[in-house]
Design a protein around this motif. Structure first.
Motif, mmCIF file in Angstrom:
data_model
loop_
_atom_site.group_PDB
_atom_site.id
_atom_site.type_symbol
_atom_site.label_atom_id
_atom_site.label_comp_id
_atom_site.label_asym_id
_atom_site.label_seq_id
_atom_site.Cartn_x
_atom_site.Cartn_y
_atom_site.Cartn_z
ATOM 1 N N PRO A 50 6.488 63.411 -70.236
ATOM 2 C CA PRO A 50 7.069 64.548 -70.967
ATOM 3 C C PRO A 50 8.577 64.611 -70.736
ATOM 4 O O PRO A 50 9.067 64.258 -69.667
ATOM 5 N N ARG A 51 9.287 65.052 -71.722
ATOM 6 C CA ARG A 51 10.748 65.169 -71.616
ATOM 7 C C ARG A 51 11.113 66.246 -70.603
ATOM 8 O O ARG A 51 10.635 67.383 -70.712
ATOM 9 N N PRO A 52 11.955 65.942 -69.601
ATOM 10 C CA PRO A 52 12.373 66.980 -68.658
ATOM 11 C C PRO A 52 13.192 68.052 -69.390
ATOM 12 O O PRO A 52 14.057 67.733 -70.181
ATOM 13 N N GLU A 53 12.876 69.289 -69.129
ATOM 14 C CA GLU A 53 13.539 70.405 -69.809
ATOM 15 C C GLU A 53 14.554 71.076 -68.895
ATOM 16 O O GLU A 53 14.481 70.971 -67.673
ATOM 17 N N ARG A 54 15.472 71.818 -69.512
ATOM 18 C CA ARG A 54 16.431 72.623 -68.767
ATOM 19 C C ARG A 54 15.687 73.747 -68.051
ATOM 20 O O ARG A 54 14.650 74.211 -68.505
ATOM 21 N N VAL A 55 16.247 74.196 -66.939
ATOM 22 C CA VAL A 55 15.617 75.222 -66.107
ATOM 23 C C VAL A 55 15.279 76.463 -66.934
ATOM 24 O O VAL A 55 14.153 76.968 -66.893
ATOM 25 N N GLU A 56 16.248 76.963 -67.718
ATOM 26 C CA GLU A 56 16.017 78.189 -68.485
ATOM 27 C C GLU A 56 14.947 78.007 -69.556
ATOM 28 O O GLU A 56 14.212 78.941 -69.871
ATOM 29 N N MET A 114 1.305 67.606 -77.370
ATOM 30 C CA MET A 114 1.503 66.146 -77.293
ATOM 31 C C MET A 114 1.643 65.697 -75.841
ATOM 32 O O MET A 114 1.080 64.670 -75.449
ATOM 33 N N ASP A 115 2.394 66.453 -75.046
ATOM 34 C CA ASP A 115 2.576 66.098 -73.639
ATOM 35 C C ASP A 115 1.252 66.145 -72.888
ATOM 36 O O ASP A 115 0.941 65.256 -72.089
ATOM 37 N N LEU A 116 0.442 67.168 -73.141
ATOM 38 C CA LEU A 116 -0.852 67.282 -72.463
ATOM 39 C C LEU A 116 -1.806 66.177 -72.920
ATOM 40 O O LEU A 116 -2.601 65.671 -72.119
ATOM 41 N N LEU A 117 -1.721 65.790 -74.183
ATOM 42 C CA LEU A 117 -2.523 64.677 -74.682
ATOM 43 C C LEU A 117 -2.172 63.401 -73.915
ATOM 44 O O LEU A 117 -3.057 62.648 -73.493
ATOM 45 N N TYR A 118 -0.883 63.188 -73.682
ATOM 46 C CA TYR A 118 -0.456 62.025 -72.899
ATOM 47 C C TYR A 118 -0.990 62.111 -71.469
ATOM 48 O O TYR A 118 -1.564 61.153 -70.951
ATOM 49 N N ILE A 119 -0.808 63.261 -70.829
ATOM 50 C CA ILE A 119 -1.219 63.419 -69.436
ATOM 51 C C ILE A 119 -2.725 63.184 -69.279
ATOM 52 O O ILE A 119 -3.166 62.504 -68.356
ATOM 53 N N GLU A 120 -3.511 63.727 -70.198
ATOM 54 C CA GLU A 120 -4.977 63.586 -70.131
ATOM 55 C C GLU A 120 -5.445 62.158 -70.397
ATOM 56 O O GLU A 120 -6.497 61.759 -69.923
ATOM 57 N N ASN A 121 -4.678 61.389 -71.171
ATOM 58 C CA ASN A 121 -5.099 60.043 -71.573
ATOM 59 C C ASN A 121 -4.253 58.936 -70.961
ATOM 60 O O ASN A 121 -4.279 57.802 -71.433
ATOM 61 N N TYR A 122 -3.524 59.271 -69.906
ATOM 62 C CA TYR A 122 -2.613 58.309 -69.288
ATOM 63 C C TYR A 122 -3.319 57.001 -68.953
ATOM 64 O O TYR A 122 -4.422 56.979 -68.426
ATOM 65 N N ILE A 138 6.150 52.555 -75.047
ATOM 66 C CA ILE A 138 7.419 51.854 -74.833
ATOM 67 C C ILE A 138 7.729 50.950 -76.035
ATOM 68 O O ILE A 138 8.846 50.958 -76.557
ATOM 69 N N LEU A 139 6.738 50.197 -76.488
ATOM 70 C CA LEU A 139 6.942 49.302 -77.641
ATOM 71 C C LEU A 139 7.255 50.110 -78.911
ATOM 72 O O LEU A 139 8.100 49.703 -79.709
ATOM 73 N N THR A 140 6.583 51.240 -79.076
ATOM 74 C CA THR A 140 6.860 52.109 -80.238
ATOM 75 C C THR A 140 8.276 52.636 -80.172
ATOM 76 O O THR A 140 8.978 52.697 -81.183
ATOM 77 N N THR A 141 8.717 53.019 -78.979
ATOM 78 C CA THR A 141 10.084 53.516 -78.803
ATOM 79 C C THR A 141 11.103 52.436 -79.174
ATOM 80 O O THR A 141 12.074 52.711 -79.880
ATOM 81 N N ILE A 142 10.877 51.228 -78.718
ATOM 82 C CA ILE A 142 11.793 50.127 -79.021
ATOM 83 C C ILE A 142 11.840 49.894 -80.533
ATOM 84 O O ILE A 142 12.913 49.719 -81.111
ATOM 85 N N GLY A 150 9.823 61.817 -68.528
ATOM 86 C CA GLY A 150 10.090 60.452 -68.945
ATOM 87 C C GLY A 150 11.199 60.318 -69.968
ATOM 88 O O GLY A 150 11.598 61.288 -70.609
ATOM 89 N N LEU A 151 11.667 59.089 -70.090
ATOM 90 C CA LEU A 151 12.651 58.750 -71.118
ATOM 91 C C LEU A 151 12.026 58.836 -72.505
ATOM 92 O O LEU A 151 12.679 59.181 -73.473
ATOM 93 N N THR A 152 10.768 58.458 -72.583
ATOM 94 C CA THR A 152 10.060 58.476 -73.854
ATOM 95 C C THR A 152 8.649 58.994 -73.619
ATOM 96 O O THR A 152 8.180 59.056 -72.493
ATOM 97 N N GLY A 153 8.005 59.392 -74.691
ATOM 98 C CA GLY A 153 6.644 59.906 -74.604
ATOM 99 C C GLY A 153 6.164 60.324 -75.982
ATOM 100 O O GLY A 153 6.877 60.179 -76.975
ATOM 101 N N TYR A 154 4.959 60.834 -76.037
ATOM 102 C CA TYR A 154 4.384 61.262 -77.312
ATOM 103 C C TYR A 154 5.314 62.203 -78.078
ATOM 104 O O TYR A 154 5.582 62.004 -79.254
ATOM 105 N N ALA A 155 5.776 63.250 -77.410
ATOM 106 C CA ALA A 155 6.587 64.260 -78.105
ATOM 107 C C ALA A 155 7.917 63.677 -78.584
ATOM 108 O O ALA A 155 8.398 64.036 -79.654
ATOM 109 N N GLN A 156 8.496 62.738 -77.814
ATOM 110 C CA GLN A 156 9.755 62.132 -78.232
ATOM 111 C C GLN A 156 9.550 61.195 -79.422
ATOM 112 O O GLN A 156 10.412 61.074 -80.278
ATOM 113 N N ILE A 157 8.411 60.534 -79.472
ATOM 114 C CA ILE A 157 8.141 59.573 -80.541
ATOM 115 C C ILE A 157 7.610 60.257 -81.796
ATOM 116 O O ILE A 157 8.089 60.011 -82.900
ATOM 117 N N TYR A 158 6.620 61.127 -81.617
ATOM 118 C CA TYR A 158 5.942 61.703 -82.764
ATOM 119 C C TYR A 158 6.439 63.096 -83.148
ATOM 120 O O TYR A 158 6.152 63.571 -84.240
#
Length: 174
Positions: free
Chosen positions: A102-108, A150-158, A167-171, A129-137
């Motif tokens: 998941p993309r790291p978010e600002r504190v606020e 999307m982030d929880l879908l990634y975490i559950e299916n890691y 990574i390949l999709t991001t590239i 992460g640098l990339t992930g479901y939410a960043q790609i889709y």
């Protein structure tokens, strides 16, 4: 050498500040860390945000302003190609982030999202992460709730295979 060239071009195009933008973000288990990007905006761009929001009659947090005048010429190019994200590789090497997650978010934003969507805290169980479901889709205007899904879908299916696919999709997208 590529990172040094990008840094030099940023400073030449937009003097008055260094080429790196640093910001506090929230990572795994709510730990705060310094997040790095190449600077794509004019120096002190954060200070000009309130005036821009007033001019655009916008309120609340602004993730992206259409035709944002604070973005430099070089900034438009490095954002379009995601080159502005490359300094985050140092965050990965330091252990603050992972390549996929998941993309790291600002504190606020973490505080606000957690108040509005209590499940948001579950995404802090893994490194950002640098990339992930939410960043790609997802898109810039994807709601916080949909990004969370999307982030929880990634975490559950890691899996390693899923990481390789993302990574390949991001590239390919870059």
């Amino acid at each position: 050498p590529f990172l040094l060239i990008v840094a030099l071009v940023i400073v030449i195009d937009s003097p008055g500040a260094g080429p790196i933008f640093a910001q506090t973000r929230v990572g795994r288990d709510g730990k705060e860390f310094t997040f790095y990007k190449f600077r794509s905006m004019i120096p002190n761009a954060e200070d000009q945000l309130d005036a821009l929001l007033a001019d655009n009659e916008m309120h609340g947090p602004a993730f992206k302003i259409r035709d944002d005048p604070r973005i430099t010429r070089v900034g438009r190019i490095i954002r379009k190609c995601s080159i502005d994200e490359l300094p985050q590789l140092f965050n990965v090497l330091r252990g603050d982030m992972s390549i996929v997650g998941p993309r790291p978010e600002r504190v606020e934003h973490v505080e606000e999202y957690t108040r509005e969507i209590p499940e948001f805290e579950y995404r802090l169980k893994v490194k950002g992460g640098l990339t992930g479901y939410a960043q790609i889709y997802g898109k810039y205007n994807t709601s916080a709730y949909d990004k969370l899904r999307m982030d929880l879908l990634y975490i559950e299916n890691y899996s390693i295979l899923l990481d390789i696919k993302l990574i390949l999709t991001t590239i390919r997208i870059m």
